[in-house]
Design a protein around this motif. Structure first.
Motif, PDB file in Angstrom:
ATOM      1  N   LYS A   1      23.025   0.473-105.312  1.00 40.03           N
ATOM      2  CA  LYS A   1      23.748   0.343-106.568  1.00 40.03           C
ATOM      3  C   LYS A   1      22.907  -0.355-107.626  1.00 40.03           C
ATOM      4  O   LYS A   1      23.218  -0.296-108.811  1.00 40.03           O
ATOM      5  CB  LYS A   1      25.053  -0.423-106.350  1.00 40.03           C
ATOM      6  N   VAL A   2      21.882  -1.045-107.179  1.00 39.77           N
ATOM      7  CA  VAL A   2      21.002  -1.757-108.111  1.00 39.77           C
ATOM      8  C   VAL A   2      19.603  -1.172-108.014  1.00 39.77           C
ATOM      9  O   VAL A   2      19.156  -0.793-106.932  1.00 39.77           O
ATOM     10  CB  VAL A   2      20.971  -3.264-107.803  1.00 39.77           C
ATOM     11  N   PRO A   3      18.881  -1.065-109.124  1.00 40.43           N
ATOM     12  CA  PRO A   3      17.582  -0.397-109.094  1.00 40.43           C
ATOM     13  C   PRO A   3      16.535  -1.116-108.270  1.00 40.43           C
ATOM     14  O   PRO A   3      15.657  -0.482-107.691  1.00 40.43           O
ATOM     15  CB  PRO A   3      17.197  -0.321-110.573  1.00 40.43           C
ATOM     16  N   TRP A   4      16.605  -2.454-108.210  1.00 41.16           N
ATOM     17  CA  TRP A   4      15.588  -3.166-107.435  1.00 41.16           C
ATOM     18  C   TRP A   4      15.856  -3.113-105.927  1.00 41.16           C
ATOM     19  O   TRP A   4      15.050  -3.569-105.133  1.00 41.16           O
ATOM     20  CB  TRP A   4      15.488  -4.629-107.895  1.00 41.16           C
ATOM     21  N   GLY A   5      16.972  -2.516-105.520  1.00 42.39           N
ATOM     22  CA  GLY A   5      17.245  -2.327-104.100  1.00 42.39           C
ATOM     23  C   GLY A   5      16.573  -1.099-103.529  1.00 42.39           C
ATOM     24  O   GLY A   5      16.550  -0.902-102.322  1.00 42.39           O
TER      25      GLY A   5
ATOM     26  N   ASN B   1      17.259 -13.855-104.723  1.00 42.08           N
ATOM     27  CA  ASN B   1      16.473 -13.758-103.499  1.00 42.08           C
ATOM     28  C   ASN B   1      17.044 -12.670-102.605  1.00 42.08           C
ATOM     29  O   ASN B   1      17.730 -12.930-101.637  1.00 42.08           O
ATOM     30  CB  ASN B   1      16.456 -15.104-102.760  1.00 42.08           C
ATOM     31  N   PHE B   2      16.765 -11.425-102.956  1.00 42.85           N
ATOM     32  CA  PHE B   2      17.377 -10.292-102.262  1.00 42.85           C
ATOM     33  C   PHE B   2      17.022 -10.283-100.791  1.00 42.85           C
ATOM     34  O   PHE B   2      17.841  -9.996 -99.942  1.00 42.85           O
ATOM     35  CB  PHE B   2      16.932  -8.993-102.925  1.00 42.85           C
ATOM     36  N   ALA B   3      15.769 -10.593-100.479  1.00 42.82           N
ATOM     37  CA  ALA B   3      15.369 -10.692 -99.075  1.00 42.82           C
ATOM     38  C   ALA B   3      15.415 -12.153 -98.674  1.00 42.82           C
ATOM     39  O   ALA B   3      14.615 -12.951 -99.118  1.00 42.82           O
ATOM     40  CB  ALA B   3      13.970 -10.139 -98.869  1.00 42.82           C
TER      41      ALA B   3
ATOM     42  N   ASP C   1      12.302   1.115 -97.345  1.00 41.74           N
ATOM     43  CA  ASP C   1      11.769   2.067 -96.371  1.00 41.74           C
ATOM     44  C   ASP C   1      12.844   2.806 -95.586  1.00 41.74           C
ATOM     45  O   ASP C   1      12.607   3.898 -95.086  1.00 41.74           O
ATOM     46  CB  ASP C   1      10.848   1.356 -95.370  1.00 41.74           C
ATOM     47  N   ASN C   2      14.019   2.191 -95.446  1.00 43.82           N
ATOM     48  CA  ASN C   2      15.002   2.808 -94.558  1.00 43.82           C
ATOM     49  C   ASN C   2      16.404   2.870 -95.136  1.00 43.82           C
ATOM     50  O   ASN C   2      17.359   3.112 -94.426  1.00 43.82           O
ATOM     51  CB  ASN C   2      15.040   2.063 -93.217  1.00 43.82           C
ATOM     52  N   GLY C   3      16.546   2.653 -96.424  1.00 42.11           N
ATOM     53  CA  GLY C   3      17.852   2.790 -97.047  1.00 42.11           C
ATOM     54  C   GLY C   3      18.642   1.508 -97.080  1.00 42.11           C
ATOM     55  O   GLY C   3      18.368   0.534 -96.376  1.00 42.11           O
ATOM     56  N   SER C   4      19.610   1.459 -97.952  1.00 40.60           N
ATOM     57  CA  SER C   4      20.631   0.413 -98.112  1.00 40.60           C
ATOM     58  C   SER C   4      20.165  -0.837 -98.833  1.00 40.60           C
ATOM     59  O   SER C   4      20.939  -1.480 -99.521  1.00 40.60           O
ATOM     60  CB  SER C   4      21.242   0.016 -96.756  1.00 40.60           C
ATOM     61  N   GLN C   5      18.897  -1.224 -98.721  1.00 37.64           N
ATOM     62  CA  GLN C   5      18.464  -2.454 -99.351  1.00 37.64           C
ATOM     63  C   GLN C   5      16.945  -2.559 -99.371  1.00 37.64           C
ATOM     64  O   GLN C   5      16.249  -1.864 -98.650  1.00 37.64           O
ATOM     65  CB  GLN C   5      19.031  -3.666 -98.603  1.00 37.64           C
ATOM     66  N   ARG C   6      16.465  -3.440-100.224  1.00 39.37           N
ATOM     67  CA  ARG C   6      15.027  -3.601-100.364  1.00 39.37           C
ATOM     68  C   ARG C   6      14.437  -4.277 -99.128  1.00 39.37           C
ATOM     69  O   ARG C   6      15.001  -5.205 -98.574  1.00 39.37           O
ATOM     70  CB  ARG C   6      14.751  -4.462-101.612  1.00 39.37           C
TER      71      ARG C   6
END
Length: 814
Positions: free
Chosen positions: A687-691, A589-591, A782-787
């Protein structure tokens, strides 16, 4: 008046066919924010209209530079007789280069004569009633443009000039301008040239305005220092221009109501200080008859009647003294303002009847609690008032601001307890005003607010502290201050906050715009970033704020975790697909969703829901047939797209933020998949593609639909933007991937993936009638660092990386 209403009714019917279904269920319902519009002027970098001429300087106001001689005008302001002179105007003035697209603009007009163009506008071609002009930025990186009527037949004079943006929109998406029909796929292309009577608003303007719950039309309506009193003198649709000098300019009520309807925002109307009862009643009737009944109009009498720099203030004082309302002339003026406000409210109450779907606003002054008491208490005005409105601005006093010599000192002052106008001290006034509002049982709202950095008595951007004030507005620390200030507003009793203002230029008279120009990227506009973040993380908190939400899907409210999922992934040699490295999903659950309001699954906003055949049963939601192809040169079809509709993680703002469709076909050797993504920003830094911005394709090749991956025929392919290789989920079957083909290219709307996966890799033999589990999902950063969000075709939550039962179902057809 009846004719105008009839014309607009037709326009509304046509517009309903052009605009996406999301307008009926706007995503801004839970927003705690509103936005102020800008004046109708040629320097308006919000660029609200498809027709640029509507904001031009009135011909007579361009004298003596562009207009010369004894020009005679008709009732709408068109020069009907030049009398040997010329009539000119400026329709763009000193706007940043990217405010509007560079290219060819269409000029349409009626009548006979000759038009010439100046500054950055050049004539390219001419036919009867139509010119094509080129508009490109000058060497200074700015755009200015003028027009002159050099010749005109007095018997058939030049009139009805329209200067139209290039391109158009795709049917169903009024938020995005496109250059040509081929960008619309299987949607109808609607050019501005052919449809400008229905497509009033610049798509970039709609895209900006869509996030706000309320639109305050004070500036757009032109009521400041305006002596307008009678209904027949109001701004009209037929006028040559709605722009011009203060006190004359103003956009028609019809346009303001149309904008509110199109984006589903509550309109905030300011009535002119001299408006008579007939004006007020007709105004109310038009709004009631034409505004979407789910929307609530905010009603305010004039603007800042307490402010001595405005003529409306002196009008209040004069009226109060004439009526002997108080011995103190200023108190008399305040009492008259309160009394006239209530009179106006009562007229609206009569027009709206028992179903009082209006918000009655009493405008006050942030640091003057005595004024608030007077306004609400006088003749029990609070009984006919719903909201006390103030303008909480944080800034630096004029003595101190002229001593500023660095950007750092600006931020130090804005936080300092010793500065009476710092954020901590302004919030103390907010708390005091909140107590007054509670005492009289009304809401406390902000009609304007934000930073107020300006150095009066300067006249250039280089003079005094202006360079520091302007660059402070561009500094990322301003985003932090805005978010802190909005949280403080919330914590101290404030409700709706209407920011000031829509995009406008930063100059020596202030940096008021949330952005500097309408198309400015969000990552260059810290105040805009802060508002979007607050919108996303702090849904409106007061009672009744979501009263329009009946039968409308709830907004997804998600807070993004700062933690990153652990992962092991390597980019493959661009010349050798090799064997993809497994990707761990130890943190699925990334978000992470706010515990105060769980996320809900909803269709993506801004996309027309397509009719999809749904088969209930073992495979749940999505089931489709895919065709067999025999000609490898034309694998993909324009008419076989499946639309991704489910937000399964984080939040997607609208179709411009993220939208996608996909299609699949097969032959004896490959499963062919194409994914078309519309995205307004591209990021690769995780570091991860889904991010980052990426596409995930899930396949259950044998259709076994187990509750976990079988390590044989279940796959998770991850295609990240600008990666040459393909990532694989940790649970995927691991096979030699050298024979998998992929191509990812950038488009004007976003990017496209075409991939062909050999059946040998999938481990099944393809035959007509074979069942295949599949899902396509898009990650958005949209703004970097994470999904920031994730969109899926079939899945209802973000667990496809471990659960093939969430996949959809396709059948191989001949």
């Amino acid at each position: 008046m009846k004719t105008i209403i009839r014309v607009l009714s037709t326009s509304a019917l046509l517009a309903a066919q052009l605009l996406p279904a999301s307008y009926a269920s706007p995503q801004n319902i839970a927003s705690p924010l509103g936005i102020n519009t800008n004046e109708a002027m040629d320097i308006n970098s919000s660029m609200p209209f498809v027709d640029l001429f509507k904001l031009s300087l009135a011909f007579e106001h361009a004298r003596p530079w562009l207009t010369k001689g004894k020009v005679v005008y008709d009732k709408n302001g068109w020069p009907k007789n030049l009398n040997g002179g010329q009539a000119g105007t400026r329709f763009i003035s000193n706007l940043p280069a990217k405010t509007i697209p560079s290219g060819l603009y269409t000029v349409l007009y009626n009548g006979e004569g000759k038009l010439t163009y100046g500054v950055d506008a050049k004539l390219v071609s001419h036919t009867k009633g139509k010119d094509i002009i080129s508009i490109k930025p000058g060497k200074n990186g700015r755009i200015s443009a003028s027009l002159i009527i050099k010749e005109s037949n007095a018997k058939n004079y030049i009139r009805d000039i329209r200067i139209l943006l290039p391109g158009g929109i795709c049917s169903g998406n009024a938020f995005k301008r496109v250059n040509e029909a081929r960008q619309c796929g299987n949607q109808k292309f609607l050019s501005f040239e052919q449809h400008h009577e229905q497509i009033l608003f610049n798509p970039d303007y709609l895209h900006f305005m869509k996030d706000f719950k309320v639109i305050r039309f004070m500036n757009m309506s032109g009521i400041t220092r305006n002596d307008l009193s009678s209904w027949d003198k109001r701004p009209k649709m037929s006028q040559a221009t709605w722009g011009g000098k203060e006190g004359v300019r103003g956009v028609p009520l019809e346009v303001m109501v149309e904008l509110a309807n199109q984006i589903g925002a509550d309109p905030w109307f300011n009535l002119p200080h001299k408006a008579d009862d007939t004006f007020v009643r007709n105004y109310a009737k038009y709004v009631k008859d034409n505004l979407n009944p789910k929307l609530k109009p905010y009603i305010e009498y004039t603007n800042e009647a307490w402010n001595g720099i405005f003529s409306q203030h002196h009008y209040m004082v004069k009226k109060g003294q004439q009526m002997h309302l108080d011995k103190n002339k200023y108190t008399a003026g305040s009492k008259y303002f309160s009394m006239r406000s209530v009179q106006i409210f009562k007229i609206w109450e009569q027009v709206y009847g028992a179903n009082k779907n209006i918000v009655r606003v009493m405008g006050a002054f942030t640091t003057n609690k005595g004024l608030s008491e007077t306004l609400l208490k006088y003749k029990d005005a609070y009984k006919h008032t719903d909201a006390l409105a103030i303008a909480p601005y944080f800034y630096i006093g004029q003595k101190e601001v002229h001593r500023i010599r660095s950007i750092d000192s600006v931020f130090k002052k804005l936080r300092s307890p010793s500065n009476p106008y710092s954020i901590p001290n302004i919030l103390k006034h907010v708390k005091t005003q909140s107590k007054i509002a509670k005492k009289y049982k009304v809401s406390l709202i902000a009609y304007e607010g934000g930073q107020h950095l300006v150095a009066y008595k300067t006249h250039t951007v280089r003079e005094g502290p202006n360079r520091y004030l302007i660059f402070a507005n561009k500094d990322k620390r301003m985003a932090e201050l805005y978010y802190q200030f909005l949280k403080g507003w919330q914590q101290n009793g404030g409700e709706l906050f209407v920011a000031f203002s829509a995009p406008r230029l930063y100059t020596w008279i202030g940096s008021w715009g949330i952005k500097e120009y309408i198309t400015q990227p969000a990552n260059e506009a810290p105040k805009y970033q802060a508002l979007l973040a607050f919108n996303k993380n702090e849904p409106c908190w007061w009672d009744g704020c979501k009263s329009r939400a009946q039968n409308i899907p709830a907004r997804v409210v998600a807070k993004v975790s700062t933690a990153r999922p652990s992962a092991k992934v390597k980019a493959l040699d661009p010349l050798d697909f090799g064997t993809p490295t497994p990707v761990s999903h130890t943190s699925p659950n990334f978000a992470k969703v706010s515990t105060t309001k769980p996320a809900t699954i909803r269709p993506i906003q801004g996309v027309i829901a397509e009719t999809i055949e749904t088969v209930k049963g073992r495979w749940g939601a999505q089931r489709h047939e895919i065709s067999k192809v025999r000609d490898s040169s034309s694998i993909y079809s324009r008419h076989s797209n499946f639309r991704l509709m489910n937000v399964v993680s984080g939040d997607i703002e609208d179709s411009r933020d993220l939208a996608a469709n996909w299609q699949a076909h097969w032959d004896r050797q490959y499963l062919h998949i194409r994914v078309d993504v519309s995205d307004d920003n591209f990021i690769k830094d995780s570091k991860v593609p889904w991010g980052d911005d990426s596409i995930e394709i899930f396949i259950d090749a044998d259709g076994s639909r187990l509750s976990s991956y079988d390590k044989k025929n279940d796959f998770q392919f991850i295609y990240r933007w600008k990666d040459y290789g393909i990532g694989m989920g940790q649970n995927s079957a691991r096979k030699n991937m050298r024979s998998v083909k992929q191509k990812m290219i950038k488009t004007q709307q976003g990017y496209v993936l075409e991939t062909s996966i050999p059946w040998k890799v999938l481990g099944v033999r393809p035959t007509a009638g074979h069942n295949l589990g599949i899902d396509v999902q898009i990650n958005d950063d949209d703004n970097g660092s994470q999904r920031d969000g994730k969109l899926a075709w079939s899945a209802q939550k973000d667990d496809s990386w471990r659960n093939p039962q969430s996949f959809g179902h396709i059948v191989l057809a001949e």
